[in-house]
Motif scaffolding. Sequence first.
Motif, PDB file in Angstrom:
ATOM      1  N   SER A   1      -5.268   1.064  10.925  1.00 55.71           N
ATOM      2  CA  SER A   1      -5.149   2.164  11.525  1.00 55.71           C
ATOM      3  C   SER A   1      -6.326   2.267  12.683  1.00 55.71           C
ATOM      4  N   GLN A   2      -7.603   1.841  12.536  1.00 54.16           N
ATOM      5  CA  GLN A   2      -8.205   1.815  13.547  1.00 54.16           C
ATOM      6  C   GLN A   2      -8.236   0.733  14.556  1.00 54.16           C
ATOM      7  N   VAL A   3      -7.735  -0.419  14.218  1.00 52.56           N
ATOM      8  CA  VAL A   3      -7.629  -1.651  15.051  1.00 52.56           C
ATOM      9  C   VAL A   3      -6.193  -1.271  15.855  1.00 52.56           C
ATOM     10  N   LEU A   4      -5.289  -0.567  15.333  1.00 50.94           N
ATOM     11  CA  LEU A   4      -4.300  -0.100  16.415  1.00 50.94           C
ATOM     12  C   LEU A   4      -4.304   1.184  17.117  1.00 50.94           C
ATOM     13  N   GLU A   5      -5.249   1.823  16.684  1.00 52.35           N
ATOM     14  CA  GLU A   5      -5.468   3.059  17.340  1.00 52.35           C
ATOM     15  C   GLU A   5      -4.237   4.165  16.756  1.00 52.35           C
ATOM     16  N   VAL A   6      -3.967   4.175  15.564  1.00 54.93           N
ATOM     17  CA  VAL A   6      -2.718   4.944  15.268  1.00 54.93           C
ATOM     18  C   VAL A   6      -3.662   5.871  14.045  1.00 54.93           C
ATOM     19  N   HIS A   7      -2.725   6.925  13.666  1.00 58.56           N
ATOM     20  CA  HIS A   7      -3.229   7.518  12.287  1.00 58.56           C
ATOM     21  C   HIS A   7      -2.992   6.752  10.941  1.00 58.56           C
ATOM     22  N   ARG A   8      -3.977   7.005  10.180  1.00 60.20           N
ATOM     23  CA  ARG A   8      -3.839   6.035   8.819  1.00 60.20           C
ATOM     24  C   ARG A   8      -2.514   6.329   8.251  1.00 60.20           C
ATOM     25  N   ASN A   9      -2.013   7.557   8.225  1.00 64.56           N
ATOM     26  CA  ASN A   9      -0.597   7.814   7.787  1.00 64.56           C
ATOM     27  C   ASN A   9       0.264   7.099   8.178  1.00 64.56           C
ATOM     28  N   THR A  10       0.278   6.516   9.604  1.00 66.75           N
ATOM     29  CA  THR A  10       1.477   5.748  10.028  1.00 66.75           C
ATOM     30  C   THR A  10       1.425   4.277   9.441  1.00 66.75           C
ATOM     31  N   ILE A  11       0.113   3.937   9.145  1.00 69.14           N
ATOM     32  CA  ILE A  11       0.074   2.520   8.491  1.00 69.14           C
ATOM     33  C   ILE A  11       0.484   2.856   7.089  1.00 69.14           C
ATOM     34  N   VAL A  12       0.226   3.640   6.569  1.00 65.49           N
ATOM     35  CA  VAL A  12       0.677   3.964   5.018  1.00 65.49           C
ATOM     36  C   VAL A  12       2.090   3.648   5.050  1.00 65.49           C
ATOM     37  N   ALA A  13       2.764   4.460   6.112  1.00 68.15           N
ATOM     38  CA  ALA A  13       4.412   4.407   6.301  1.00 68.15           C
ATOM     39  C   ALA A  13       4.910   3.092   6.437  1.00 68.15           C
ATOM     40  N   VAL A  14       4.056   2.222   7.397  1.00 67.37           N
ATOM     41  CA  VAL A  14       4.357   0.794   7.841  1.00 67.37           C
ATOM     42  C   VAL A  14       4.360  -0.057   6.416  1.00 67.37           C
ATOM     43  N   TYR A  15       3.631   0.252   5.593  1.00 67.87           N
ATOM     44  CA  TYR A  15       3.203  -0.739   4.498  1.00 67.87           C
ATOM     45  C   TYR A  15       4.418  -0.250   3.264  1.00 67.87           C
ATOM     46  N   ASP A  16       4.844   1.078   3.357  1.00 68.75           N
ATOM     47  CA  ASP A  16       5.611   1.411   2.339  1.00 68.75           C
ATOM     48  C   ASP A  16       6.990   0.643   2.795  1.00 68.75           C
ATOM     49  N   GLU A  17       7.239   0.621   3.970  1.00 73.11           N
ATOM     50  CA  GLU A  17       8.654   0.143   4.426  1.00 73.11           C
ATOM     51  C   GLU A  17       8.672  -1.252   4.367  1.00 73.11           C
ATOM     52  N   LEU A  18       7.478  -2.094   4.634  1.00 69.67           N
ATOM     53  CA  LEU A  18       7.405  -3.472   4.301  1.00 69.67           C
ATOM     54  C   LEU A  18       7.512  -3.941   2.822  1.00 69.67           C
ATOM     55  N   PHE A  19       7.067  -2.806   1.985  1.00 69.26           N
ATOM     56  CA  PHE A  19       7.253  -3.209   0.525  1.00 69.26           C
ATOM     57  C   PHE A  19       8.658  -2.757   0.186  1.00 69.26           C
ATOM     58  N   ALA A  20       9.234  -1.898   0.936  1.00 74.61           N
ATOM     59  CA  ALA A  20      10.643  -1.338   0.457  1.00 74.61           C
ATOM     60  C   ALA A  20      11.687  -2.472   1.024  1.00 74.61           C
ATOM     61  N   GLN A  21      11.217  -3.051   1.920  1.00 76.80           N
ATOM     62  CA  GLN A  21      12.292  -4.463   2.406  1.00 76.80           C
ATOM     63  C   GLN A  21      11.974  -5.467   1.816  1.00 76.80           C
ATOM     64  N   GLY A  22      10.801  -5.722   1.143  1.00 81.79           N
ATOM     65  CA  GLY A  22      10.568  -7.132   0.148  1.00 81.79           C
ATOM     66  C   GLY A  22       9.602  -7.781   0.865  1.00 81.79           C
ATOM     67  N   TRP A  23       8.968  -7.573   2.008  1.00 79.08           N
ATOM     68  CA  TRP A  23       8.190  -8.388   2.666  1.00 79.08           C
ATOM     69  C   TRP A  23       6.894  -8.493   2.172  1.00 79.08           C
ATOM     70  N   VAL A  24       6.213  -7.400   1.329  1.00 75.24           N
ATOM     71  CA  VAL A  24       4.774  -7.608   0.880  1.00 75.24           C
ATOM     72  C   VAL A  24       4.955  -7.295  -0.665  1.00 75.24           C
ATOM     73  N   GLU A  25       3.777  -7.572  -1.193  1.00 74.46           N
ATOM     74  CA  GLU A  25       3.427  -7.068  -2.463  1.00 74.46           C
ATOM     75  C   GLU A  25       2.053  -6.492  -2.472  1.00 74.46           C
ATOM     76  N   SER A  26       1.794  -5.519  -3.277  1.00 74.89           N
ATOM     77  CA  SER A  26       0.754  -4.770  -3.592  1.00 74.89           C
ATOM     78  C   SER A  26       0.054  -5.153  -5.090  1.00 74.89           C
ATOM     79  N   LEU A  27      -0.991  -5.797  -4.925  1.00 80.08           N
ATOM     80  CA  LEU A  27      -1.847  -6.259  -6.033  1.00 80.08           C
ATOM     81  C   LEU A  27      -3.252  -5.173  -6.559  1.00 80.08           C
ATOM     82  N   PRO A  28      -3.228  -4.573  -7.565  1.00 81.58           N
ATOM     83  CA  PRO A  28      -4.152  -3.438  -8.091  1.00 81.58           C
ATOM     84  C   PRO A  28      -5.451  -4.362  -7.616  1.00 81.58           C
ATOM     85  N   ASN A  29      -6.450  -3.660  -7.106  1.00 82.50           N
ATOM     86  CA  ASN A  29      -7.775  -4.070  -6.778  1.00 82.50           C
ATOM     87  C   ASN A  29      -8.115  -5.191  -5.800  1.00 82.50           C
ATOM     88  N   LYS A  30      -6.695  -5.617  -5.297  1.00 85.22           N
ATOM     89  CA  LYS A  30      -6.763  -6.721  -4.645  1.00 85.22           C
ATOM     90  C   LYS A  30      -6.372  -6.623  -3.138  1.00 85.22           C
TER      91      LYS A  30
END
Length: 493
Positions: free
Chosen positions: A53-82
């Motif tokens: 969010s700092q790199v792209l100069e947007v609100h952190r919640n915007t990036i949270v929404a981006v990652y949620d969308e990427l996860f929903a579409q199956g492009w990323v996976e979230s690994l605990p503590n990694k």
Amino acid sequence: MNSPVEIPYKSFIKIDRNSESAIYMQITNQLINAIQRGFLPFGTKLPGTRTLSQVLEVHRNTIVAVYDELFAQGWVESLPNKGTFIIGKNDEKPVDFNDFNKINLKNYPKSTGFSFKTSNILDNPFEHSDCEFVLDDGSPDIRLTQIDQQSRIYSATLKRRAHKMGHYNQDGSEFFKKHLSQYLNLSRGLPISNNNLLITRSTEMSIYIVSEILLSEGDTVLVGALSYFSVNMIFQKAGVNIVTIPIDEEGINVDEVREICRRRKIRMLYLTPHHHYPTTVTLSAQRRLELLHLANEFGFIILEDDYDYDFHYDKSPILPLASADTNGMVIYIGSFGKSLAPGFRTGFIVAPENLMIEMRKYLGIIDRQGDILMEHVLGEMIAEGEINRYLKKSLKVYQERRDHFATLIEENIGELVSFQKPAGGLAIWMQLNIKINLMQLSKNCAQNNLFIPKTLLYQNKELVAMRLGFGNLNTYEMTKSVEILSDNLKKLV
């Protein structure tokens, strides 16, 4: 593995804050694009939400929404503590991050990665210009159309019937076909029913469907020595042999048709008998009967195009060949509503029922959805008499324009040209009595603010002629157009 912050995300993620697309979806789509193109390969760790969010100069919640969308579409996976990682097959080449500054993920490929057939036959013959004055081949003036009234009928129909039109209907509106068949019966003497009508988008679509069903590569098709260029393109694409027949003051030369039929097998004859394109002559009644006899004798199809049938001034129009056809040898095509606003026009085919069955199959492939709403509007305009009232009113205007245009040509360049004032249609066929380069004339006129498309120019060793439309021009426009044409024509003499 490189640190996620080493990837210059800002170099390939561009945010348009004026776009209607949400910012989080802009970022999401560009990240997916980067993954698809291999710039973010399998296993790449994405930065934390706060960092990106700092790199792209947007609100952190915007990036949270981006990652949620990427996860929903199956492009990323979230690994605990990694962290969050790109999902995919591990077959991408290592990425040189220096190349990121050279890419623009919004660029679409300039060419295909495969070969394909190209066709010079289908090159677009139409030209456009910014000139103030434009001559065409004879189109109506949309400024004369009663757009407000047509829009009201459309709006009322939409409110009443939209809920009944929620499905595809390639067969078209039965209401429209009922009234169109009655209209064609009264105006053209065609004793047809709904089952003899196919509704299309244009005359060209009608001819394409006819060609697909009735013509095979190597067939012979007869056309006028001068004929409608768009139709010729369709025939050429079908791979047929096109044979031209001379045209005189009574239309196509029937004796020549007979002689050709005796020498070779003819599959089809295409003609515009009411106002031949481009010369505007009307096929005589006697020749119409002779052509019907020849079609019956030699078994060829007559494809009759009712080009400009509605625009007739001096006397009642001669009925179509189809009205006298008793053996099913004529296919009748035309356009309906040509004098209306462009969006209110449609094409049609009239043919025996057995051929209609096959045509509907093809229409179902290329125009499955149809336009039932617009067809119903046109049906109401017929039923309420609006079509007849508008035609009667507009014909008076077009007749006055024809007379004025003919007078202007006679007064300004009469000594250089030969022409007959047409009995109908929206164009004058003008032959020049001098040998000049028509392309040069067109170029010179364009420099003086008059555009004459190349499709209006007819020139060979024996002929120098132009088809000049007047329907789209008011008095001032046609006066200025003829003045410019006259000045430049005389400079080439």
